[in-house]
Design a protein around this motif. Structure first.
Motif, short mmCIF file in Angstrom:
data_model
loop_
_atom_site.label_atom_id
_atom_site.label_comp_id
_atom_site.label_asym_id
_atom_site.label_seq_id
_atom_site.Cartn_x
_atom_site.Cartn_y
_atom_site.Cartn_z
N GLU A 31 0.82 -1.21 0.00
CA GLU A 31 0.00 0.00 0.00
C GLU A 31 0.86 1.27 0.00
OE1 GLU A 31 -3.15 0.11 -0.51
OE2 GLU A 31 -3.58 -2.02 -0.32
N ASN A 35 1.11 4.05 -2.97
CA ASN A 35 0.78 5.47 -2.75
C ASN A 35 1.90 6.36 -3.27
OD1 ASN A 35 -1.72 5.09 -1.68
ND2 ASN A 35 -1.08 5.27 0.46
N LYS A 81 -8.10 10.06 -5.60
CA LYS A 81 -7.89 9.38 -6.88
C LYS A 81 -9.15 9.14 -7.70
CE LYS A 81 -3.85 7.72 -4.64
NZ LYS A 81 -3.10 6.65 -4.02
N GLY A 95 -4.14 3.05 -6.26
CA GLY A 95 -5.16 3.08 -5.22
C GLY A 95 -6.40 3.75 -5.74
N ALA A 100 -6.52 2.42 2.71
CA ALA A 100 -5.26 1.87 3.19
C ALA A 100 -4.74 2.62 4.42
CB ALA A 100 -4.22 1.87 2.08
MG MG Z 1 -3.37 3.81 -1.52
#
Ligand code: MG
Ligand code: ADP
Length: 605
Positions: A31, A35, A81, A95, A100
């Motif tokens: 994760e 990111n 996002k 993502g 997360a």
């Molecule tokens: Mg993420």
């Protein structure tokens, strides 16, 4: 009755959600790395301590967050996002769920430092179990650094459930490799307990693969490039001669995301068809680019499966592309690229005549008829009678006898039968007469049991014997495997291996346990590493156990090997002095016995 339903407090809801996203330290690694990639970083550094159990830190030089965003990023469903439902069908980032960071912060201590390019000062936030400890301005470089400490500190059950550091580190390295392979132009480094495991500079794809898997990989790669209307395929397959007994290096990336897909895997493997001996798997690094609309990645945060719209066509294109490339590089004997893709039956075995397994049933069998018969055999006297007599010798009838194994020891053999002859049938079973009747021993499974107990004894008690190699043998391994070999080096030495040198991507062996043939060593060690990776041992004892099992499996006399009388006797004798002769190390029955009364009964039927 009073109302009893309550809304869970956020931190509890987050903790529950965290169970979905964070299964182990490697999930956090994935994760955080993703990111950083979404933040358009070009340099990403991962620092791990104690297999991620005490620290996982990712530092990037990406676009950073404003102080409001930094605070918001820890809220559930907070994401920059996607904005609306439609965006789900057009995802260009790793993502999109916005869960997360919220999940991670619910089950660990998190320190976040972030600064955007144009900001004077950055933000520092400290969170423990969803509680903000403080937020302040600090001076920090552009980009983001997130340190996750004491993972699962407030969920002891999960913490205890974690595997050994060896295994958790392996998961982390796997995750790191997948991300690094998907983004060759980004520079990545990985430090574990202050040791630099990887330092990958920005490069092209080939260089990245070589940097991850060792310089010997370079000569193995056959490039793959194909552009069609619905898919673009890039990457490499390894030449067939480098195929492996294990599935290790098989990578599919779809739109730069690592995925698993058995159907597409089959498309690749079957393109190698006649070039590989059975049981060998090709290595591949394949990058598929498809319109984001044509896939559905919205399944589960930790799942690597995705759905394609038109899997059949993708199969056909992938299959012929690989075949074509293998042909072009003179590694494929037949070039049938001209064939229309519709002729390429997805499953090559479709056209092959299948032998349906024979099942023999005794229609007269009644398990309750008497006690004797429940315990023992399903013999098909009726059927045998109807068959031609030759079939008794040519067919496998005899193997269809199913008998529960009795606990047997050497006393099984009467004094007189101990010296009795053994016979080998179908290059598979050793048959011998015993006090109570007859015993069928599966040569492969029995030998596994014998070797397993011998190895265990060597590892734990005895001094193993080594045969010195005339010429030291150099075997190359990928970095991961080298790390693993270093960890089990002492155990390997205890069973008779001697190492001259273990370098970055190869080992030099100058002594091997007696009983092993030099040409088998590579396969044996590869198999061993694979078994250790798959078996997820916790304690060092079980690691030894896996080693003993793996070696026993690799070295045992195979089905199909003709054994002379002496060899047969040796197996029989050694098997029955084993501590647990009736089962193979993997729990399969090693021998069966048929009582003379049962045989009598068949004839008196
Ligand atoms: Mg993420
Ligand atoms: P998602 O990635 O699904 O959006 P996350 O919980 O992983 O959800 O992150 C939440 C948000 O925090 C992201 O949408 C992004 O805006 C921001 N963020 C997280 N990590 C970084 C980072 N390394 N650099 C910049 N922004 C980040």
């Amino acid at each position: 009755m009073p109302d009893i339903i309550q809304l869970l407090p956020d931190h509890v809801a987050n903790q529950i959600a965290a169970g979905e996203v964070v299964q182990r330290p490697a999930s956090v690694v994935k994760e955080l790395l993703e990111n950083a990639i979404d933040a358009e970083a070009t340099v990403i550094k991962l620092i791990v301590k104690e297999a991620g159990k005490t620290l996982i830190q990712v530092t990037d030089n990406g676009k950073g967050m404003s102080s409001t965003d930094a605070r918001l990023s820890f809220e559930r469903h907070a994401t920059s996002k996607i904005k609306k439902a439609d965006d789900l069908f057009n995802i260009h980032t790793k993502g999109f769920r916005g869960e997360a960071l919220a999940s991670i912060a619910a089950i660990a201590h998190v320190d976040l430092k972030s600064k955007q390019e144009n900001q004077e000062l950055g933000t520092y936030i400290k969170i423990e179990g969803s509680n903000i400890i403080f937020q302040e301005n600090i001076s920090t470089p552009k980009g983001t650094s997130i340190a996750v400490k004491h993972l699962f500190y407030n969920i002891p059950a999960r913490r205890n459930f974690l595997k050994s550091n060896t295994i958790e580190t392996r998961h982390i390295i796997n995750e790191f490799q997948r991300v690094a392979l998907a983004h060759p132009t980004i520079s990545f480094s990985l430090y574990h307990n202050k040791n630099e495991i990887y330092h990958l500079s920005s490069s092209n794809l080939r260089q990245r693969i070589v940097a991850v898997f060792g310089k010997k990989t370079n000569e193995k790669l056959v490039p793959i490039n194909e552009v069609t209307d619905i898919i673009e395929i890039n990457g490499f397959v390894a030449k067939p001669e480098f195929a492996k007994k294990k599935r290790g290096e098989q990578f599919f990336f779809v739109n730069n995301r690592f995925i698993k897909n058995t159907y597409l895997n089959h498309a690749v493997t079957s393109a190698f068809e006649s070039l590989l001996s059975s049981g060998y798997h090709p290595s591949y690094f394949l990058y598929l680019t498809v319109p984001p609309k044509s896939i559905d990645i919205n399944i589960h945060p930790t799942k690597t499966e995705i759905k394609f719209d038109d899997e059949k066509t993708l199969y056909a294109i992938l299959h012929s592309t690989i075949k074509h490339s293998l042909g072009q590089y003179n590694v494929g004997p037949v070039l049938d690229f001209e064939r229309s893709s519709s002729l390429d039956t997805p499953y090559s075995f479709k056209s092959k005549k299948s032998n349906s397994p024979k099942i023999t049933v005794n229609p007269d069998f009644n398990p309750f008829k008497n006690e004797e018969s429940t315990k023992s055999l399903h013999f098909h006297s009726k059927q045998t009678k109807n068959n031609q007599w030759e079939s008794l010798y040519t067919d496998t009838n005899i193997h269809n006898v199913e008998v529960e194994a009795e606990t047997v020891n050497a006393s099984l053999f009467s004094e007189e039968t101990k010296t009795n002859k053994t016979y080998q049938i179908h290059k598979k079973y050793i048959v011998s007469s015993i006090k109570s009747g007859i015993v069928y021993i599966n040569q492969n499974l029995a030998h596994q049991r014998i070797l397993y107990e011998e190895f265990l004894e060597n590892i734990t008690v005895k001094e193993a014997t080594t045969q010195q190699l005339l010429f030291p043998l150099e075997i190359s391994f990928i970095k991961n495997d080298i790390e693993l070999i270093k960890e089990i080096k002492e155990d390997l030495e205890n069973i008779g291996f001697k190492f001259d040198k273990i370098s970055e991507d190869s080992i030099i062996i100058n002594g091997i346990p007696t009983g092993i043939i030099e040409s088998q060593i590579t396969t044996i060690i590869e198999q061993l590493l694979e078994d250790i990776k798959n078996d997820i041992p916790n304690a060092s004892f079980s690691q030894l156990d896996i080693m003993a099992k793996s070696l026993a499996k690799s070295l045992a006399i195979k089905t199909g090997t003709v054994l002379n009388l002496k060899e047969q006797e040796e197996i029989v004798n050694k098997l029955f002095i084993c501590k647990q002769p009736d089962l193979s190390p993997f729990g399969k029955t090693t021998f069966i016995t048929i009582n003379i009364e049962e045989i009598d009964k068949i004839f008196n039927n």
